[in-house]
Design a protein around this motif. Structure first.
Motif, mmCIF file in Angstrom:
data_model
loop_
_atom_site.group_PDB
_atom_site.id
_atom_site.type_symbol
_atom_site.label_atom_id
_atom_site.label_comp_id
_atom_site.label_asym_id
_atom_site.label_seq_id
_atom_site.Cartn_x
_atom_site.Cartn_y
_atom_site.Cartn_z
ATOM 1 N N UNK A 93 0.811 -1.220 0.000
ATOM 2 C CA UNK A 93 0.000 0.000 0.000
ATOM 3 C C UNK A 93 0.842 1.268 0.000
ATOM 4 N N UNK A 94 2.145 1.145 -0.225
ATOM 5 C CA UNK A 94 3.038 2.302 -0.178
ATOM 6 C C UNK A 94 3.367 2.778 -1.585
ATOM 7 N N UNK A 95 2.994 4.013 -1.883
ATOM 8 C CA UNK A 95 3.282 4.625 -3.181
ATOM 9 C C UNK A 95 4.786 4.881 -3.288
ATOM 10 N N UNK A 96 5.372 4.505 -4.415
ATOM 11 C CA UNK A 96 6.812 4.615 -4.608
ATOM 12 C C UNK A 96 7.216 5.837 -5.430
ATOM 13 N N UNK A 97 6.341 6.815 -5.492
ATOM 14 C CA UNK A 97 6.643 8.112 -6.101
ATOM 15 C C UNK A 97 7.053 7.980 -7.571
ATOM 16 N N UNK A 98 6.361 7.100 -8.271
ATOM 17 C CA UNK A 98 6.648 6.875 -9.697
ATOM 18 C C UNK A 98 5.380 6.373 -10.370
ATOM 19 N N UNK A 99 5.312 6.570 -11.664
ATOM 20 C CA UNK A 99 4.211 6.041 -12.472
ATOM 21 C C UNK A 99 4.775 5.095 -13.517
ATOM 22 N N UNK A 100 3.922 4.222 -14.027
ATOM 23 C CA UNK A 100 4.378 3.308 -15.070
ATOM 24 C C UNK A 100 4.824 4.075 -16.307
ATOM 25 N N UNK A 101 4.098 5.126 -16.652
ATOM 26 C CA UNK A 101 4.503 5.927 -17.819
ATOM 27 C C UNK A 101 5.909 6.484 -17.625
ATOM 28 N N UNK A 102 6.195 6.981 -16.441
ATOM 29 C CA UNK A 102 7.522 7.508 -16.170
ATOM 30 C C UNK A 102 8.587 6.437 -16.239
ATOM 31 N N UNK A 103 8.291 5.248 -15.719
ATOM 32 C CA UNK A 103 9.251 4.140 -15.771
ATOM 33 C C UNK A 103 9.532 3.749 -17.216
ATOM 34 N N UNK A 104 8.493 3.672 -18.037
ATOM 35 C CA UNK A 104 8.682 3.331 -19.446
ATOM 36 C C UNK A 104 9.525 4.389 -20.156
ATOM 37 N N UNK A 160 11.724 6.541 -18.882
ATOM 38 C CA UNK A 160 13.107 6.555 -18.400
ATOM 39 C C UNK A 160 13.883 5.343 -18.901
ATOM 40 N N UNK A 161 13.208 4.192 -18.971
ATOM 41 C CA UNK A 161 13.875 2.992 -19.472
ATOM 42 C C UNK A 161 14.177 3.125 -20.963
ATOM 43 N N UNK A 162 13.234 3.641 -21.729
ATOM 44 C CA UNK A 162 13.452 3.827 -23.162
ATOM 45 C C UNK A 162 14.503 4.900 -23.432
ATOM 46 N N UNK A 202 3.469 5.186 -24.847
ATOM 47 C CA UNK A 202 4.847 5.441 -24.431
ATOM 48 C C UNK A 202 5.858 4.589 -25.197
ATOM 49 N N UNK A 203 5.437 3.390 -25.608
ATOM 50 C CA UNK A 203 6.373 2.476 -26.269
ATOM 51 C C UNK A 203 6.786 2.905 -27.660
ATOM 52 N N UNK A 204 5.845 3.431 -28.441
ATOM 53 C CA UNK A 204 6.129 3.902 -29.800
ATOM 54 C C UNK A 204 6.889 2.850 -30.610
ATOM 55 N N UNK A 205 6.418 1.603 -30.530
ATOM 56 C CA UNK A 205 7.028 0.539 -31.329
ATOM 57 C C UNK A 205 8.301 -0.027 -30.740
ATOM 58 N N UNK A 206 8.692 0.373 -29.539
ATOM 59 C CA UNK A 206 9.928 -0.115 -28.938
ATOM 60 C C UNK A 206 9.647 -0.979 -27.725
ATOM 61 N N UNK A 239 23.824 10.532 -27.828
ATOM 62 C CA UNK A 239 22.838 11.281 -27.055
ATOM 63 C C UNK A 239 23.025 10.985 -25.587
ATOM 64 N N UNK A 240 22.799 11.950 -24.729
ATOM 65 C CA UNK A 240 22.838 11.696 -23.301
ATOM 66 C C UNK A 240 21.620 10.896 -22.907
ATOM 67 N N UNK A 241 21.723 10.208 -21.736
ATOM 68 C CA UNK A 241 20.582 9.433 -21.269
ATOM 69 C C UNK A 241 19.445 10.321 -20.809
ATOM 70 N N UNK A 242 19.678 11.610 -20.721
ATOM 71 C CA UNK A 242 18.621 12.506 -20.272
ATOM 72 C C UNK A 242 17.736 12.981 -21.409
ATOM 73 N N UNK A 243 18.178 12.822 -22.650
ATOM 74 C CA UNK A 243 17.383 13.344 -23.750
ATOM 75 C C UNK A 243 17.685 12.534 -24.999
ATOM 76 N N UNK A 244 16.644 12.185 -25.706
ATOM 77 C CA UNK A 244 16.821 11.468 -26.964
ATOM 78 C C UNK A 244 15.798 11.993 -27.953
ATOM 79 N N UNK A 245 16.225 12.629 -29.034
ATOM 80 C CA UNK A 245 15.271 13.209 -29.978
ATOM 81 C C UNK A 245 14.342 12.158 -30.560
ATOM 82 N N UNK A 246 13.176 12.604 -30.958
ATOM 83 C CA UNK A 246 12.188 11.688 -31.534
ATOM 84 C C UNK A 246 12.705 10.995 -32.793
#
Length: 355
Positions: free
Chosen positions: A89-100, A102-104, A142-146, A306-313
């Motif tokens: 029952x403990x929220x981990x301060x993240x959403x699935x969209x955010x996890x996807x 950041x992983x991509x 979020x996946x956009x084919x990936x 590209x840095x892991x912080x930004x990846x162009x479309x």
């Protein structure tokens, strides 16, 4: 002294990992099915909050991926129309969209890698209608084919630059059926010795078993008289010694899933894939708390800059190699009687073994 107690070759509860191994898959052959690899993973990967009773990891998502972790265990609840990450029952301060996202982002910077992601509904006995539909929407948008959302186990070449979904839904097909894999997950720990004995047996089953079957061994656990950190302090060093006995020889350990993994243990898992993988580990387990400089990603040269912080479309590794995730109905009603679709990878038989 305190820092040494918090970090060893097998166990690490420091805020940052001691080793950096972001490209260990890049040198392995494309033709290898993921079921033939030794893959380090984390249990309840985003469980950073909740105190000693619930906390399972000390590294954030990006740090885990940079250390070489390639299996993520993500547990979600549907709340206010969004999938949020929870441990019980403990929220981990993240959403699935955010996890996807950041992983991509990491995979765009390291296109030779692939990440297995188990996505499950936390506390399914209190399930809310619409979980599967929202999961499908997240993967599509979020996946956009990936994102690999097929039932068959892909080869490494098919999976590079992508998230490979393992799911446990009763009806919809949104990835490899999790409960049809060979799994050891004795999570309720009454005896630490018994917990390690079960994990060791399943590791040996993975090493000598059918290479077309994906094996997942959870070395993690919790219990009434213990907590995830205490289980990891007991099990991780024994796992390290067990794997170390075969160091220098290729061994298929399957997916080895840990709480608070140490750099030396991660290195043993990665190196068991052979010399092409072992050359990407850049720090020893005794490295101080500061991380080593990360090597550049391999594969597509433009994307690796590209840095892991930004990846162009328009990043080359984002080209549509697979169809977007699609939802379809499974034909079998009981969860444990699911049929694998006819499109499955022919030599592989997915099966579950609970020990």
């Amino acid at each position: 002294m305190e820092a040494r107690c918090r970090r060893s070759a097998a166990f690490d509860c420091m805020p940052q990992p001691a080793a950096c191994c972001p490209d260990w898959m890049a040198g392995l052959p494309d033709a290898l099915p993921l079921s033939r690899l030794s893959i380090p993973g984390t249990h309840d990967s985003l469980s950073l909050f909740g105190g000693r009773r619930l906390r399972c990891q000390s590294w954030g998502l990006e740090a885990q991926l940079a250390s070489g972790i390639r299996f993520l265990d993500v547990r979600c609840k549907l709340a206010r129309g969004e999938l949020h990450v929870y441990h019980l029952c403990t929220f981990q301060r993240a959403s699935l969209r955010g996890v996807l996202r950041r992983t991509l982002r990491f995979l765009c910077a390291h296109p030779g890698e692939a990440v297995l992601m188990r996505i499950k509904e936390e506390l399914p006995i209190f399930s809310r209608p619409g979980f599967a539909a929202e999961l499908h929407r997240c993967l599509l948008e979020e996946g956009r084919g990936r994102v690999w959302c097929r039932e068959e186990v892909p080869t490494l070449g098919q999976a590079r630059g992508k998230i490979v979904v393992l799911e446990a839904l009763a009806q919809e097909v949104l990835g490899i059926p999790y409960e049809q894999l060979s799994i050891s997950d004795a999570w309720n720990v009454l005896s630490l010795e018994r917990k390690w004995a079960r994990a060791r047996r399943h590791l040996e089953r993975a090493a000598g078993g059918d290479p077309t079957t994906m094996h997942l061994t959870f070395c993690s656990g919790n219990g009434l008289f213990t907590c995830p950190e205490e289980v990891a302090r007991f099990v991780n060093p024994r796992c390290y010694q067990h794997l170390r006995r075969r160091r220098g020889r290729p061994v298929r350990w399957g997916v080895v899933i840990l709480d608070f993994p140490g750099a030396g243990l991660l290195r043993l898992i990665v190196e068991s894939n052979g010399p092409l993988a072992s050359g990407h580990t850049t720090a020893a387990p005794s490295t101080p708390a500061g991380r080593s400089r990360r090597p550049h990603g391999r594969g597509d040269g433009q994307c690796s800059r590209h840095s892991s912080a930004h990846c162009p479309r328009q990043c080359p590794s984002r080209r549509m190699l697979l169809p977007a995730p699609r939802i379809c109905r499974r034909t079998s009603a009981p969860v444990k009687q699911k049929r694998v679709s006819s499109s499955c990878w022919a030599p592989g038989s997915l099966r579950v073994t609970m020990v």
